[in-house]
Design an enzyme around this catalytic site. Structure first.
Site, short mmCIF file in Angstrom:
data_model
loop_
_atom_site.label_atom_id
_atom_site.label_comp_id
_atom_site.label_asym_id
_atom_site.label_seq_id
_atom_site.Cartn_x
_atom_site.Cartn_y
_atom_site.Cartn_z
N ASN A 20 -1.03 -8.00 -3.65
CA ASN A 20 -1.68 -7.11 -4.62
C ASN A 20 -0.67 -6.20 -5.32
O ASN A 20 0.36 -5.84 -4.75
CB ASN A 20 -2.73 -6.26 -3.92
N GLU A 48 0.82 -1.22 0.00
CA GLU A 48 0.00 0.00 0.00
C GLU A 48 0.85 1.26 0.00
O GLU A 48 0.33 2.37 -0.12
CB GLU A 48 -0.94 -0.01 1.21
N ASP A 62 -7.63 -4.96 -4.88
CA ASP A 62 -6.77 -5.26 -3.73
C ASP A 62 -7.03 -6.66 -3.19
O ASP A 62 -7.09 -6.88 -1.99
CB ASP A 62 -6.95 -4.23 -2.61
#
Length: 601
Positions: free
Chosen positions: A289, A205, A331
């Site tokens: 992801n 992220e 995600d």
């Protein structure tokens, strides 16, 4: 040591030395393997190399589990999410905590006494770059051997892997695996295979490029590192990579499926679980992801994020890689549980790998070749995908649930949390059933553009999450991975985040976010026992035997991604990457706390 100047003159001695080294590494593996099969112990987070999370202990069973009582408890002295579970080795329980990642060794003959404590001094800046609470998924253990004394391995949030003397708690070695200045942290559990300890990475992220690293258990020397994105030499692709399934893709794709240099900040981190087949000498895990979440900013399949990997344990060379969600738009980080089993497929006993993914699908592969055996929905409400083409391995998407720019996609199931996330599941080899803790959460998704800045969040999407179509946030299911049939399923008010424990006593144990530990009959799903803990559960239960008596142990301590709103007192429903809205009721049912609860008859 003999120095060989002429290959023809000392080839025999070099072969003999290689044989000795191989024997030593095999011994390290075999002793840990033996301990994992002794149900008095619990020496791995996954219980054993196959990640069965299953115990043959039967003192506690479906007939008498109603009589379980608290045997003893211990405060960890730490708040925030308590993921993972304790380890139990030869009468000692090893307990870990979230940041600051303290470790305690408790004498099971006198549970009032801590044999030692390890309290690392970490850079507090690590807290600011942790994606979803300051969790840690557990310790790893290796018995004494050629490498030296028995060791406990700890991943610290600040990116270091530490080896501790299991008897004294003394630090033996420490290595930096991740750079928090780039947003890379460590939240996953280490995993010992032969003479190596495997360590993943976290921080997709924040635009981190993911990798898994093998360190020598003796001195921490880096043996190999395999990335998820980039050139083939960085990915450690074997010369026969995907030879049995060339349609999965083979060479050059870690670059060509990305635009420009986007692969350098492309995610694919690995903070989940591993499995290992000693016979094939292969390790299995999932890469996560791609980054950012805004799919418009990274055209292409974005290989090899979202991939199930099968690698050689000694060299790290990838034998196969199967990408489940090419160009992931939601995600659906694919780092989840990998469970190994031997089951009949088309009348032939086959070595299988089963993986319930965040994308709402369960995949079963031949773990020797990587061939796809089956892929089916965890729940019939999964809607982003219609089905998986078993010939190509590709998902057949429903374009209605695409997350393209200038479009607020509504009603996507599952949410980014997945219908399955970080929990470790269990497999009963007698019943041929997996027992899964399931999330039942859907979402709305609106992407936006943003620049990459090292060490800062690189997401690019606003999420609203809410209960799925069946009206609850969680489920527990008993599943046949070959047929895809759910033998039974039961609802839970909140997501079953931590996973399950199955036993030969016809029981499956699990914890709930609102603070219960429960036991159900593995044959029917009938609730047999429950106990309310002081804080919610996001870890997994274990069982062990001490002085002839069986015990069940579990962490109490709410937090993690589903608990970020509660632990950081967030109110905006889109905060916590969307978790706050989904779990807005959680604070009415539980509060933070950190403790170990142990039960017996």
């Amino acid at each position: 040591m003999q120095i060989c100047k002429l290959a023809s003159g000392c080839g025999g001695s070099m072969l003999a030395m290689a044989a000795v080294l191989a024997a030593q590494s095999t011994h390290a593996n075999s002793e840990l393997d033996r301990l994992s099969k002794d149900d008095r112990n619990w020496v791995m987070q996954t219980k054993d190399y196959s990640a069965t999370h299953f115990s043959r202990l039967t003192e506690i069973n479906s007939h008498n589990v109603k009589n379980l009582k608290v045997a003893w408890t211990l405060s960890t002295g730490t708040l925030h999410g308590h993921e993972g579970a304790p380890l139990v080795v030869d009468g000692i329980m090893y307990i870990h905590t979230p940041f600051p990642n303290n470790v305690y060794a408790v004498d099971l003959n006198d549970t009032r006494k801590m044999l030692w404590q390890y309290k690392p001094k970490q850079n507090p800046a690590a807290r600011a770059v942790a994606c979803c609470d300051v969790v840690n998924r557990g310790l790893a253990y290796v018995p004494a051997g050629e490498h030296g004394p028995a060791k406990i391995f700890l991943n610290q949030l600040d990116g270091h892997i530490v080896a501790l003397n299991a008897k004294t708690g003394e630090e033996i070695w420490k290595m930096e695996n991740s750079d928090i200045a780039m947003g890379s942290t460590l939240t996953g559990a280490p995993f010992v295979v032969k003479d190596k300890v495997l360590v993943g990475s976290a921080g997709a992220e924040l635009g981190v490029r993911g990798y898994v690293t093998a360190y020598n258990i003796k001195d921490g020397k880096q043996e190999w590192r395999a990335y998820a994105t980039g050139p083939d030499e960085d990915l450690l692709l074997d010369k026969d990579f995907n030879k049995d399934n060339p349609h999965y893709g083979q060479f050059g794709l870690g670059l060509s499926t990305w635009e420009g240099d986007a692969w350098k900040i492309g995610g694919g981190t690995n903070w989940g679980w591993y499995a290992y087949d000693p016979k094939l000498d292969m390790i299995y895990y999932g890469s996560g992801n791609p980054a950012p979440w805004n799919e418009t900013m990274r055209p292409g399949d974005n290989k090899w994020t979202m991939t199930i990997w099968g690698r050689d344990a000694d060299t790290g060379r990838a034998k196969f890689g199967y990408q489940k969600t090419p160009h992931d738009e939601w995600d659906y980080a694919g780092v989840n549980y990998m469970g190994l089993s031997e089951q009949e497929v088309d009348g032939k006993l086959t070595p299988l790998l089963t993986h319930p993914d965040r994308n709402g699908l369960v995949y079963t592969l031949n773990r020797e070749t990587g061939a796809l055996v089956n892929a089916f929905k965890i729940d019939d409400t999964v809607n982003w995908v219609k089905k998986v083409d078993l010939k190509t391995g590709l998902p057949i998407r429903d374009p209605e649930y695409s997350t393209r720019m200038d479009h607020n996609a509504k009603g996507i199931c599952p949410s980014a949390m997945g219908y399955h996330n970080q929990g470790i599941e269990s497999y009963d080899p007698d019943k041929k059933l997996f027992f899964m803790g399931v999330n039942h959460i859907c979402m709305d998704w609106e992407p936006f553009m943003l620049p990459y800045r090292a060490g800062q969040f690189f997401v690019g999407a606003t999420l609203n999450m809410y209960p799925g179509p069946k009206g609850m946030l969680g489920q527990v299911k008993a599943m046949n991975a070959v047929t895809g049939k759910m033998e039974w399923e039961v609802p839970e008010k909140f997501a079953v985040w931590g996973g399950t424990l199955a036993t030969a006593g016809d029981l499956v144990f699990y914890g709930t976010l609102d603070g219960f530990i429960k036991a159900r009959d593995t044959r029917t799903g009938e609730l047999k026992w429950q106990f309310q803990l002081p804080s919610g559960v996001i870890g997994h239960p274990i069982t062990y035997q001490h002085n002839g008596k069986q015990y069940i142990a579990i962490y109490s301590g709410v937090g993690g991604w589903p608990g970020v709103g509660l632990v950081f007192d967030l109110k905006d429903p889109t905060a916590g990457l969307g978790a706050v809205g989904a779990f807005r009721e959680l604070a009415h049912y539980t509060q933070m706390g950190g403790s170990v609860f142990v039960f017996s008859l």
